[in-house]
Enzyme design. Sequence first.
Site, PDB file in Angstrom:
ATOM      1  N   SER A  31      85.427  21.953  94.929  1.00 51.11           N
ATOM      2  CA  SER A  31      86.192  22.242  93.716  1.00 51.11           C
ATOM      3  C   SER A  31      85.428  22.024  92.416  1.00 51.11           C
ATOM      4  O   SER A  31      85.851  22.494  91.371  1.00 51.11           O
ATOM      5  CB  SER A  31      87.479  21.408  93.692  1.00 51.11           C
ATOM      6  OG  SER A  31      87.185  20.022  93.752  1.00 51.11           O
ATOM      7  N   ASP A 314      91.313  16.049  84.977  1.00 54.58           N
ATOM      8  CA  ASP A 314      92.583  15.831  85.666  1.00 54.58           C
ATOM      9  C   ASP A 314      92.560  14.638  86.620  1.00 54.58           C
ATOM     10  O   ASP A 314      93.428  14.508  87.469  1.00 54.58           O
ATOM     11  CB  ASP A 314      92.986  17.092  86.443  1.00 54.58           C
ATOM     12  CG  ASP A 314      91.933  17.511  87.472  1.00 54.58           C
ATOM     13  OD1 ASP A 314      90.939  16.779  87.641  1.00 54.58           O
ATOM     14  OD2 ASP A 314      92.112  18.572  88.109  1.00 54.58           O
ATOM     15  N   HIS A 317      88.389  16.187  88.525  1.00 51.49           N
ATOM     16  CA  HIS A 317      87.382  17.113  88.030  1.00 51.49           C
ATOM     17  C   HIS A 317      87.018  16.789  86.580  1.00 51.49           C
ATOM     18  O   HIS A 317      87.714  16.016  85.910  1.00 51.49           O
ATOM     19  CB  HIS A 317      87.894  18.543  88.147  1.00 51.49           C
ATOM     20  CG  HIS A 317      88.434  18.853  89.509  1.00 51.49           C
ATOM     21  ND1 HIS A 317      89.787  18.821  89.813  1.00 51.49           N
ATOM     22  CD2 HIS A 317      87.795  19.153  90.668  1.00 51.49           C
ATOM     23  CE1 HIS A 317      89.961  19.103  91.090  1.00 51.49           C
ATOM     24  NE2 HIS A 317      88.780  19.303  91.641  1.00 51.49           N
TER      25      HIS A 317
END
Length: 346
Positions: A31, A314, A317
């Site tokens: 991610s 968040d 990340h």
Amino acid sequence: MELTLLFFLLCLFGVSSGSGYFTSMFTLGDSYIDTGNFVIMATPVIPVWVDKPPYGMTFFGRPTGRPSDGRLIIDFIGVNFAVGGATAIDVDFFERNNLVQFKLLNNSLGVQLGWFEELRPSLCNTTPTEGCGCFGRSLFIVGEFGVNDYNFIWLAGKNESEVRSYVPKVIKRIISVVERLISDGAAYVVVPGNPPNGCSPTLLTLLASPNATDYDAIGCLRGVNRVAARHNALLRAALGGVRARHPGATVVFADFYKPIRRILENPGDFGVAGGEVLKACCGTGGAYNWNGSAVCGMPGVAACENPAAYVSWDGVHYTEAVYQYIAKGWLHGPYADPPILNAIQH
């Protein structure tokens, strides 16, 4: 579904580094560099929040599936196969050993390599021995991998020694894929290390310790970062072996750890508020502004006014500002060995 996904992704030509040298880019990862693949794969089976505001607020003005307020490292370099939540070790290993209590998406490093190799004939109409002619001016990025592997093991209640014991297995898997790509004709391969994940708001919350000695001067978890540092040291050494075995390929180690530590240790130099250095921009509650029951993207969860003043977007990340700083360091130095643009053989 994988083929549909991959054809959607293959806007590979014209790498945005501006070098004028690379004709295409192929990226395998998780991610930290996923530009929307997780949303495509996960939406039918599990709840997804990264496709909802305030994700994308800084650059795009809307959610794009990128787990950040804007662009990721890869957006400053090219595009990719990466999928959020991806592991280096095959996912059935974690499920079989009861290291996770939920079903994982089948998007590990080996699976992503399989996607690439399945589409390889349509990307490059050559025999395997002619691969260098097809991919000789392609840039391959393998990673980052390892963070999700180690996180699953930490969150299964394992101690530092137990988590550390998995590092050689992760490194072996990464190196096997790097060498497979080189055998397929890859001439330029970039392999990022792990970031200092002991500084992430998520792990700081979930692995909170009453023992002050478990934290460093910044407030990060020492044990988690020691595992990340061990991963990076072994990976860097293993890549040295790859270079020796494949002198015709350029293999770059991209440092994900040092640039983030530099920001955390010198927040004022980067416009980051010292008191917010370990807090998430988008989140709610607790010492680190992260709550697993109310994560970014859920109704009522707000983002900070200025994401560029934060390191974490968040809780998991990073913000676009951090990713841009890292990307510049990988392209031009000092956070890559050798810097990507310096490695080009004209």
